[in-house]
Write an enzyme that holds these catalytic residues in place. Structure first.
Site, PDB file in Angstrom:
ATOM      1  N   GLU A 173       0.813  -1.240   0.000  1.00 52.63           N
ATOM      2  CA  GLU A 173       0.000   0.000   0.000  1.00 52.63           C
ATOM      3  C   GLU A 173       0.839   1.280   0.000  1.00 52.63           C
ATOM      4  O   GLU A 173       0.588   2.204   0.777  1.00 52.63           O
ATOM      5  CB  GLU A 173      -0.972  -0.011   1.187  1.00 52.63           C
ATOM      6  CG  GLU A 173      -2.040  -1.066   1.044  1.00 52.63           C
ATOM      7  CD  GLU A 173      -3.189  -0.975   2.054  1.00 52.63           C
ATOM      8  OE1 GLU A 173      -3.099  -0.179   3.004  1.00 52.63           O
ATOM      9  OE2 GLU A 173      -4.166  -1.704   1.876  1.00 52.63           O
ATOM     10  N   GLU A 292      -5.490  -8.390  -0.334  1.00 52.96           N
ATOM     11  CA  GLU A 292      -6.237  -8.054   0.890  1.00 52.96           C
ATOM     12  C   GLU A 292      -7.687  -7.809   0.493  1.00 52.96           C
ATOM     13  O   GLU A 292      -7.958  -6.905  -0.316  1.00 52.96           O
ATOM     14  CB  GLU A 292      -5.687  -6.804   1.581  1.00 52.96           C
ATOM     15  CG  GLU A 292      -4.394  -7.035   2.318  1.00 52.96           C
ATOM     16  CD  GLU A 292      -3.942  -5.824   3.139  1.00 52.96           C
ATOM     17  OE1 GLU A 292      -4.807  -5.118   3.691  1.00 52.96           O
ATOM     18  OE2 GLU A 292      -2.722  -5.604   3.196  1.00 52.96           O
TER      19      GLU A 292
HETATM   20  O1  AHR Z   1      -5.345  -5.777   7.037  1.00 49.08           O
HETATM   21  C1  AHR Z   1      -5.219  -4.619   7.802  1.00 49.08           C
HETATM   22  C2  AHR Z   1      -4.471  -3.491   7.095  1.00 49.08           C
HETATM   23  O2  AHR Z   1      -5.251  -3.035   6.028  1.00 49.08           O
HETATM   24  C3  AHR Z   1      -3.156  -3.851   6.444  1.00 49.08           C
HETATM   25  O3  AHR Z   1      -2.081  -3.781   7.322  1.00 49.08           O
HETATM   26  C4  AHR Z   1      -3.023  -2.803   5.383  1.00 49.08           C
HETATM   27  O4  AHR Z   1      -2.261  -3.235   4.292  1.00 49.08           O
HETATM   28  C5  AHR Z   1      -4.448  -2.442   5.032  1.00 49.08           C
HETATM   29  O5  AHR Z   1      -4.658  -1.091   5.001  1.00 49.08           O
END
Ligand code: AHR
Length: 511
Positions: A173, A292
């Site tokens: 990210e 994610e």
């Molecule tokens: O999964 C929780 C968080 O969400 C992670 O650390 C990040 O990559 C995202 O913003």
């Protein structure tokens, strides 16, 4: 009663089911690692400190690949802190989650744990505060057989054989202003390109994921992917996607339609990737790692929890985002899995975030029990049953009106056909909160078909759409038989309960 029809033709396929679609994520965050998968001193911990009750649930759920060690955590992490004798490992501040990191758990421990869990490891390198040198050193440490500085250090630390990690994330990210060491697309694109090159010079067999947008709502979405891939297309194999969904303002209808957003997000990224491919006259194809995704009440985290965590001071493994999942959440998780499966020709990797305690399908209390959240069930069923080819479905359904997405189909479906076992499986959600859905599945080119099993996740008797699995009621929500399902004259007839995610398994005896 709403109505829907799905037409299945065994020759209309999208591609093979990518086994890495059923991945998960373990981050050094909250209680995912410490008192989640790892808790020496817990009555059920093994000699390595791994919680065997949690491991048993992980094996049952069946993640095929697990991303590690972050997440936002990785952007300030020194991987060397987590290897070598535990007593010598430094205690550090983790700025991403306002936490004290003891480093008692690191790469070797995770490799052992993942092997025990039967999952492939997907390792992320820090491209926030670090760069090319540390990334290539980690590949040498993990994958080089021996006879060099880093590989011999691994051997000295107890792993004679290389870890042979194939999948690597080039940071996390980095488009996000919250990210430690965040970058512009051009800065990151060049760094990803050079890191990828150096890492592949150490081990040309690795597969690399470049950071895509942190969500579809990022102001740089689209241009970020375009710029990053314009720099790094030749060097990387995947671009990442991240998405979290939640119910806003009690608007369940829109929440239950979030797979419409996920479909559009995926198709937007595919369009951008392919535009860069065409413009650069590239021949290879870059695919997607949706590394994610989940349901997460981010509004509560951003408006309440983050401040509470900071105010509580520096602590080891504080509780962070231990969201409790309802029936509604689980049905949405089922539809998100459907969306990923429908795009399995381009989405080759996906990781539900996260595995234990932190927005997770598995919960575990320190010194206490572990249990399955509602969201465990759709993941477990699809990871176990989606095999063979993904089918391209024709769906006609009555419409549901939503504030966010306008009119949407009352059902959301995906299906797989496994010629080897003769098994056809349909995964289908009924988005209506009040009405049953009278579903017909027309089957083309499939000969004799028998109903093998049909079950559903829905509101349990005496419950409502917010019913959840709690420590005191760990089995309140689970899969139950879908009674009203049958094969009539070669077609499947089923009555889907309101707010449900169902699995219909068919045996094809003569295709
Ligand atoms: O999964 C929780 C968080 O969400 C992670 O650390 C990040 O990559 C995202 O913003």
């Amino acid at each position: 009663m709403t109505q829907a029809r799905i037409t299945v033709d065994r020759d209309f396929t999208i591609g093979d089911v990518p086994r890495r679609l059923f991945g998960s994520f373990v981050e050094h965050m909250g209680r995912c690692v410490y008192t989640g998968i790892y808790e020496p001193g817990h009555p059920l911990a093994d000699e390595r400190g791994f919680r065997t009750d949690v491991l048993a649930l992980v094996k049952e759920m069946g993640p095929t690949v697990v991303r590690y060690p972050g997440g936002n955590f990785v952007s300030g992490y020194r991987w060397e802190d987590g290897v070598g004798p535990v007593a010598d490992r430094p205690v550090r501040i983790d700025g991403a989650w306002h936490t004290i990191e003891t480093n008692a758990f690191g790469l070797h421990e995770f490799m052992d744990w993942a092997q025990e869990a039967g999952a492939e490891v997907m390792e992320a390198v820090n491209l926030g505060t670090r760069g090319v040198e540390e990334a290539r050193a980690l590949v040498e440490y993990a994958n080089h057989p021996g006879g060099t500085y880093w590989s011999d250090l691994r051997r000295k630390n107890g792993a004679e054989q290389p870890f042979d990690i194939t999948l690597w994330c080039l940071g996390n990210e980095l488009d996000g202003p919250w990210q430690i060491g965040g970058k512009t697309a051009a800065e990151y694109g060049r760094l990803a390109q050079e890191s990828a090159k150096a890492m592949k010079l150490v081990d040309p067999t690795i597969e690399l994921v470049a950071v895509g947008s942190s969500s579809r709502s990022m102001p740089t979405f689209g241009s970020w992917e375009h710029t990053v891939l314009t720099h790094a297309y030749d060097e990387v194999d995947y671009i990442s996607m991240h998405a979290y969904y939640q119910e806003h303002d009690e608007d369940a209808a829109s929440f239950l339609a979030e797979s419409v957003d996920m479909d559009a997000f995926i198709e937007g990224v595919i369009a951008t990737v392919d535009a860069v491919k065409a413009a650069g006259k590239h021949t290879k194809q870059v695919d997607i790692s949706f590394d994610e995704w989940n349901v997460w009440d981010q509004v509560r985290y951003n408006e309440v929890e983050a401040a509470e965590i900071a105010a509580a001071g520096w602590r080891q493994h504080p509780r962070i985002i231990e969201d409790t999942y309802s029936v509604t959440d689980a049905v949405v998780v089922g539809t998100l899995l459907n969306s990923l499966l429908r795009h399995g020709d381009r989405v080759k990797i996906a990781n539900q975030a996260q595995l234990v305690n932190v927005i997770a399908p598995i919960r575990a209390e320190e010194n206490g029990p572990a249990w399955r959240q509602t969201s465990f069930w759709p993941f477990e069923r699809m990871a176990r049953l989606a095999k063979g080819r993904i089918l391209r479905l024709a769906v006609t359904a009555s419409q549901i009106s939503t504030k966010r997405y306008g009119d949407v189909d009352s059902i959301d479906a995906a299906a797989t056909w496994d010629e080897e076992s003769g098994r056809l499986v349909v995964f289908v959600a009924n988005r209506s909160l009040e009405e049953q859905n009278d579903l017909t599945i027309d089957l083309h080119g499939l000969g004799d078909v028998r109903l093998r099993h049909a079950e559903t996740l829905t509101v349990p008797e005496g419950g409502d759409r917010s019913t959840a699995n709690l420590e005191t009621t760990p089995d309140a929500v689970h899969m139950v038989p879908l009674a009203a399902a049958e094969v009539v004259s070669g077609a499947v007839r089923a009555t889907l309960p309101p707010l449900s995610w169902s699995v219909i398994e068919l045996d094809v005896t003569r295709a």
